[in-house]
Design a protein around this motif. Structure first.
Motif, PDB file in Angstrom:
ATOM      1  N   ASN A  17     -93.905  85.882 -42.901  1.00  0.00           N
ATOM      2  CA  ASN A  17     -93.403  87.255 -42.970  1.00  0.00           C
ATOM      3  C   ASN A  17     -93.055  87.843 -41.611  1.00  0.00           C
ATOM      4  O   ASN A  17     -92.180  88.708 -41.508  1.00  0.00           O
ATOM      5  CB  ASN A  17     -94.444  88.158 -43.649  1.00  0.00           C
ATOM      6  N   THR A  23     -87.630  75.043 -49.406  1.00  0.00           N
ATOM      7  CA  THR A  23     -88.426  75.996 -50.167  1.00  0.00           C
ATOM      8  C   THR A  23     -87.493  76.989 -50.843  1.00  0.00           C
ATOM      9  O   THR A  23     -86.360  77.196 -50.398  1.00  0.00           O
ATOM     10  CB  THR A  23     -89.406  76.755 -49.245  1.00  0.00           C
ATOM     11  N   SER A  61     -88.396  80.121 -51.170  1.00  0.00           N
ATOM     12  CA  SER A  61     -88.822  81.432 -50.689  1.00  0.00           C
ATOM     13  C   SER A  61     -87.636  82.226 -50.144  1.00  0.00           C
ATOM     14  O   SER A  61     -86.829  81.702 -49.367  1.00  0.00           O
ATOM     15  CB  SER A  61     -89.872  81.278 -49.585  1.00  0.00           C
TER      16      SER A  61
END
Length: 251
Positions: free
Chosen positions: A66, A98, A100
């Motif tokens: 993050n 990924t 994400s």
């Protein structure tokens, strides 16, 4: 381990990274993180390469975090403080595929502050691109291809064409380490010679770096327990300056 391998490649094959990321072959020298007042622990996953015209900041990440966008802004501000006249190219390179959404973040925004940077997802880059430059060959197995195992074989064949034995060993070791993000160890050792990999500089340097990281972790635990800087330095073998830097992280 993966970050250390990428740093080794960027340090020793900076011209290849410049050709890839800057689109031109230029001479780059490593800019030590300490010159930007960066703590060595935070600097494990990044490298700064500098030419007369600009600074190339590369951040290697196995998985997204993050705080990456803010960290990129932080590094840019520190570099600006060092030299306001020199532009900086910032690239975050994600190694492992990924889904994400974090790997698609290319900016940091806070109130009226907005900072942008580049992101490269290796699995979207054609594997053939990495086979063109010696220093990028170890990334080939992580690139876009129909068969990662076959790509690793091609990488091994490409490395075998390099005449210098030490360079060969280093690139084989780096290829094997990074391929571990995509392939099983059994497959990797079937393609690459394990004995040559273990004799390489990159393999030995990663082992040594692992020992240093272990020392730092022990030192941090000692500091949390209230031991003095001098006692921690004596017990871990780190210098007083290194322990003081670690202590600042706890304050």
């Amino acid at each position: 381990m993966y970050d250390d391998t990428c740093r080794f490649l960027a340090e020793h094959f900076s011209a290849d990274f410049a050709s890839w990321l800057l689109g031109k072959s230029v001479t780059l020298a490593e800019l030590q993180p300490s010159e930007l007042s960066l703590d060595p622990i935070r600097a494990d996953a990044l490298i700064f390469l500098e030419s007369d015209e600009e600074i190339l900041h590369i951040e290697f990440q196995t998985l997204p975090k993050n705080n990456i966008p803010f960290r990129v802004l932080d590094y840019r501000v520190r570099a600006y403080r060092r030299d306001p006249t020199k532009p900086m190219r910032q690239v975050v390179i994600y190694l492992k595929q990924t889904s994400s959404p974090l790997v698609y973040q290319t900016s940091f925004t806070m109130e009226r502050t907005h900072h942008e940077f580049e992101v490269i997802r290796l699995w979207e880059q054609p594997a053939s691109l990495f086979l063109q430059y010696p220093g990028l060959i170890p990334f080939a197995a992580l690139g876009q291809s129909e068969n990662a195992e076959e790509t690793l074989r091609q990488a091994a064949q490409r490395v075998e064409q390099i005449k210098d034995p030490q360079t060969q060993a280093n690139l084989l070791a780096a290829s094997g380490i990074l391929a571990g993000l995509q392939l099983d160890q059994e497959v990797i050792y079937r393609i690459l010679r394990k004995d040559i990999m273990q004799e390489s500089t990159v393999y030995r340097s990663i082992l040594a770096e692992g020992e240093v990281k272990k020392q730092r972790e022990i030192a941090l635990n000692f500091l949390r327990d209230g031991l003095s800087v001098e006692a921690v330095a004596h017990g871990t073998g780190l210098s007083i300056e290194e322990v003081q830097q670690l202590q600042q992280q706890l304050n």
